[in-house]
Design an enzyme around this catalytic site. Sequence first.
Site, mmCIF file in Angstrom:
data_model
loop_
_atom_site.group_PDB
_atom_site.id
_atom_site.type_symbol
_atom_site.label_atom_id
_atom_site.label_comp_id
_atom_site.label_asym_id
_atom_site.label_seq_id
_atom_site.Cartn_x
_atom_site.Cartn_y
_atom_site.Cartn_z
ATOM 1 N N GLY A 38 0.795 -1.035 -0.064
ATOM 2 C CA GLY A 38 -0.041 -0.001 -0.015
ATOM 3 C C GLY A 38 1.012 1.626 0.054
ATOM 4 O O GLY A 38 0.358 2.348 -0.914
ATOM 5 N N ASN A 82 -7.962 4.059 9.514
ATOM 6 C CA ASN A 82 -7.473 2.594 10.319
ATOM 7 C C ASN A 82 -7.600 2.981 11.774
ATOM 8 O O ASN A 82 -7.321 1.240 12.536
ATOM 9 C CB ASN A 82 -5.785 2.022 9.729
ATOM 10 C CG ASN A 82 -4.776 4.075 10.368
ATOM 11 O OD1 ASN A 82 -4.752 4.928 9.972
ATOM 12 N ND2 ASN A 82 -3.641 3.074 10.205
ATOM 13 N N GLN A 103 -8.471 0.104 4.364
ATOM 14 C CA GLN A 103 -8.789 -0.460 5.667
ATOM 15 C C GLN A 103 -10.330 -0.965 5.215
ATOM 16 O O GLN A 103 -11.487 -1.272 6.213
ATOM 17 C CB GLN A 103 -9.046 0.291 6.875
ATOM 18 C CG GLN A 103 -7.817 1.163 6.759
ATOM 19 C CD GLN A 103 -6.823 0.021 7.742
ATOM 20 O OE1 GLN A 103 -7.389 -0.449 8.407
ATOM 21 N NE2 GLN A 103 -5.455 0.293 7.162
ATOM 22 N N HIS A 107 -3.679 -8.049 2.257
ATOM 23 C CA HIS A 107 -3.459 -8.472 3.360
ATOM 24 C C HIS A 107 -4.793 -7.821 4.998
ATOM 25 O O HIS A 107 -4.778 -9.049 4.968
ATOM 26 C CB HIS A 107 -2.312 -8.159 4.581
ATOM 27 C CG HIS A 107 -1.890 -7.601 4.764
ATOM 28 N ND1 HIS A 107 -1.315 -6.396 3.710
ATOM 29 C CD2 HIS A 107 -2.055 -6.760 5.885
ATOM 30 C CE1 HIS A 107 -1.135 -4.957 4.647
ATOM 31 N NE2 HIS A 107 -1.449 -5.121 5.876
ATOM 32 N N THR A 121 9.730 -7.067 -11.290
ATOM 33 C CA THR A 121 9.156 -8.455 -11.602
ATOM 34 C C THR A 121 7.781 -8.788 -10.505
ATOM 35 O O THR A 121 8.033 -7.836 -9.427
ATOM 36 C CB THR A 121 9.873 -9.620 -11.125
ATOM 37 O OG1 THR A 121 10.869 -9.321 -11.944
ATOM 38 C CG2 THR A 121 9.292 -10.832 -11.614
ATOM 39 N N CYS A 138 -0.249 -1.508 12.661
ATOM 40 C CA CYS A 138 1.126 -1.459 10.917
ATOM 41 C C CYS A 138 1.917 -0.072 12.336
ATOM 42 O O CYS A 138 3.461 -0.108 11.747
ATOM 43 C CB CYS A 138 0.875 -0.496 10.550
ATOM 44 S SG CYS A 138 -0.147 0.686 10.421
#
Length: 296
Positions: free
Chosen positions: A15, A101, A129, A151, A187, A278
């Site tokens: 994010g 959040n 969120q 996630h 990648t 976090c």
Amino acid sequence: MIGAQAHEIHFTASGTESDHWAVWGARAAKRRALEAHQTPHVVSSTIEHPAVLQYLNALRHENLITTSLVAVDDDGLIDSQNVQSALLDTTCLVSIMHSNNEVGCLQPITDIVQLARQQNVLVHSDAAQSIGKVKVDVKELGVDMLTIVGHKFGAPKGVAALYIRDGVQLDNFFHGGGQEAGRRAGTENVLGIVGLGAAAEIVIREQAATETHMAAMRDDLQERLLRAFPEGTVRVNGPKQAAQRLPNTLSISIKGLRASDLLMSLADELAASAGAACHSGREATVSSVLQAMQVS
């Protein structure tokens, strides 16, 4: 899941990367349209995620942008008219999170988009969120860019995406190979992307039922806490109206109790925190979000 076309989704590693790409891409595109003495301007809010606020600070310290941070009310909500008042001729982007959040407040993104579009300003929203908890439809919101974080709705960590509305001119953030239709070099995390796709399918099937269940659980916990303490002891931080907050988030303050002491005593019985997940591991203090809401 968000009402976008496949070619409008560009996979990233996090994010944070998606947020940075939205800011940098809008800034770089605007720079070419301005006079040499002018600096691109970004409007955001005082309660954004550090992925946005700290990046804006870094760019500002390098004199690459100027910024205006719109204040929130004591429920954590932004007045869209204040966003409009902050717009300048040099404004390249408005970046406002879809939901917060920490306290779960849902921002009036559609109103903000309508006002920004009157001055041809791009709008980005970090919906990390919100997705999986409430309906998020980019066509209804009208946003130019939207951050998606895997996630947060069941995908593996390490995969995210940036929705870029068809027709939006946004400079690349990474340069090199031609991955992601030439817009994001590097990648791809194929396994993570597959996981994100599988999680998105679950969201499509189960989001409405999950939202109802989580809201009922949140409301039950809130009512139990309010009944367990004397009146005026427990403060619910954030909007009181269900339509203005996430169904899975409950932020409270309990008068006379230190958050760190309470969490330590409940550590073996309850999963809770004194701030955003976090930021875990830091000493429990009043967060910048609660400070912006004038919660002491």
